[in-house]
Design a protein around this motif. Structure first.
Motif: not given
Lengths: 419, 419
Positions: B202, B56-58, B246, A351, A367-368, B88-90, A339-340, A343, B123, A348-349, B248
């Motif tokens: 990272m 990073n967009i995440v 990169m 997460p 995303g989780r 990334c755990v909501g 996922l990183t 990202g 993550i 564009e999205f 998060t």
């Protein structure tokens, strides 16, 4: 495309499977003894031709020559050497590339401008030109023997030359990348396509990515050929990454000599274009699988993207991530790294909408992380082909990229390549 | 800048060296026993603050919170944990980050919105919040003991807390990254700056790049602070690459509490800004040197570029090339890979004008190889710091980037990080 029955089928003969194409490979001793290192591919009539090249602004000398020789869209031969890239050596490099074309032309009895030239190997070292030219002489002689057999109706006796050509373009490759298909046409007759490729190191998107040569006996004008090749490369060679390094030498060439007498139209044309793409994807996957030091193939499919470009960026970014590659090697279901890498791909999205799967196993939703069987994940990551799937739930576009794991062996190979 | 005498000098005390700053680190058992994993940094008065974050967009949950808390340009504390990225755990992640700020604020007697939060580690796994919060409780208590010592005029007795904070933010780092400088001002008095950082994996340009925290007792408004930090990050953290990934979670924060009573002006202001940049570069180099599995530091300087952006792109591209990194590990003077990585950087330059040096040794001139002593090259590549220099002869701009070699150890570390 993967779901539809393929109209073509695999055959033998490699790069020389199409009518009127011949190939040879010889041991010229360019860098190693007992290694095939000069390849020759030849059409017994003038062929339409198309090329795709590295986008690295540092380009090897043969690329400049090949681009020049391809301006008229015509070619009859490709001469290739491994063991030396003929890159970054100044004027000598341009002269050497030209000498290769000239000598090949002389021995094959064709114009030098109908000869395309490619090289692969170490950068910045002058090639041993006498050995290369001698190799071309011997290869030409072997190839012309095969042409004589062909004239006598025994072309299949010459298959060995095609295989040796495939061997001759290899560097650190561990597998021979050689394929051929035949496509029965609804308008009658059969079209053939043959291909060889080399990959392994310095493999990255945004270029020809490696050396890939395709031949066909279909009758297609060069402008169409160029479009077909460029589109196929976008979905194949440009979707492979081994180490993120874009080489100075990469090119893909497609020659069509029309010897089948068939100009594919309608459904046949559609099938032909699909076949070219399928061939390029087969070569691309084989290159990823045989990436330097690789122990497994990674296939990353991204679906539900807003644009195809976004899907491609994400798929390539994941394939290129050192951390994802190392986790794959270690068989560690570290989906956070996946996922990183998505990202930072530049795509564009959202997460918070992304689902992630390893094979059929969901490891993250919206995303989780979700609960999943570590045992099953470990099993999936232990396969020789690992499929990673992301659904962005953001649109209709999708893309697939290929890569490999990052292993100790990669470090060993590249710590001592030059010396 | 490297040629001018520095106006500041190194001192002890780390992140708590500036007047009015305190720090603590404790072992909360988040991922490992006997590992410091919760850090607290505190100013005894309100401080101006600035931040730079991953692109990073995440983004990890604490980043959203910290960005929100920094909107007013003010902060009094930073709470950091290692061992879990809280990414990334909501919803749980947002709640956990908020709980960290709230609990720290409660124990330190300050508003939660004056607490900034950072996390680093794995993550996609929920953090053991009870242990984290208990760690914050213990750290707050130790820190407040130090504040009492400080009030009694014995702040230097509290140095150990700063060191433990530096330990607590480490993950796979093998060295503690902790620095402090003092700058005597021409207007009288002394300004201090302190910093801690963590890096290792990272690590890649285009973001905060890692965790980096800086404190100073200079009196500077947050808007100026933001500009100073952003500019410093451009030339330091954004010029480091370890593996192209990169994260998060990356962020750099700078707090200025004004406790020195000095608002640096004129020459002092220039020196202060240089000192911040110098500190960031020191941290960045240390992060590269301590890259996962690294055995040596690579410093790439590009001069003679048309634009600074071109110089930066080339320097970073070379530092990020797996093939250059592996060649460095293997001590192989494969300068062709250096030029190749420049070529695919996206920068504009003329490959036929480029000179390449390893240390003082010229290995390529005007884009092609020159004769050089392989023995001397091997010696230079064997140093713990290897300098690669490119002169593009194309303009006046220059840039420097830092990276490290690619080793077997990197593969080993990242093949089994999560499990």
């Amino acid at each position: 495309m993967n779901n539809t029955e393929k109209a073509w089928k695999a055959i033998g003969g490699g790069i020389a499977a199409p009518k009127g194409f011949y190939a040879a490979g010889v041991q010229a001793g360019i860098k190693y003894k007992d290694k095939y290192d000069v390849a020759l591919i030849f059409s017994d009539v003038q062929a339409q031709a198309a090329g795709v090249y590295t986008r690295n602004i540092v380009k090897a000398h043969p690329l400049h020559l090949t681009q020049r020789h391809l301006k008229n869209g015509l070619a009859r031969a490709i001469v290739v050497n491994s063991g030396n890239a003929n890159a970054c050596v100044g004027e000598f490099g341009d002269q050497a590339a030209f000498a290769m074309a000239e000598v090949a032309g002389m021995y094959l009895g064709i114009e030098p401008q109908d000869v395309l030239v490619a090289s692969t190997g170490v950068i910045g070292v002058e090639m041993p030109l006498d050995r290369v030219l001698n190799g071309i002489r011997v290869a030409s002689s072997e190839l012309l023997d095969d042409v004589v057999k062909g004239i006598r109706g025994h072309k299949e006796m010459a298959d060995e030359g095609a295989h040796r050509a495939a061997l001759a373009i290899m560097t650190t490759d561990t597998t021979v990348k050689e394929y051929a298909y035949e496509l029965p046409c609804s308008q009658g007759g059969v079209i053939h396509i043959g291909a060889i490729a080399k990959g392994s190191g310095m493999i990255h998107p945004n270029m020809g990515t490696m050396l890939g040569f395709l031949t066909t006996d279909a009758d297609i004008p060069s402008a169409d050929l160029q479009r077909i090749l460029s589109e196929a490369v976008e979905e194949s060679f440009n979707m492979v990454t081994v180490d993120g390094d874009m080489s100075t030498n990469d090119m893909a060439l497609l020659l069509a000599n029309g010897s089948s007498g068939i100009t594919p139209e309608g459904e046949d044309r559609i099938n032909f274009e699909r076949m070219v793409k399928s061939m390029c994807i087969e070569l691309a996957k084989e290159i990823a699988r045989d990436g330097e030091g690789a122990s497994k193939l990674m296939e990353v499919s991204v679906s539900g993207a807003k644009t195809m470009e976004d899907a491609r960026k994400i798929a390539r970014s994941i394939c290129g991530s050192s951390l994802v590659k190392a986790a794959l090697f270690g068989e560690d279901a570290n989906w956070g790294r996946i996922l990183t890498a998505a990202g930072y791909s530049g795509a564009e999205f959202n997460p918070d909408k992304v689902d992630v799967f390893l094979g059929e196993l969901m490891v993250a939703q919206a995303g989780r992380g979700v609960m999943f069987s570590e045992e099953r994940a470990k099993e999936i990551l232990g396969f020789k082909e690992v499929h990673i799937l992301l659904n962005l739930h953001d649109g209709e576009e999708n893309a697939t990229a290929w890569g490999c794991d990052l292993t100790h062996e990669y470090v060993t190979i590249n710590g001592s390549y030059r010396t």
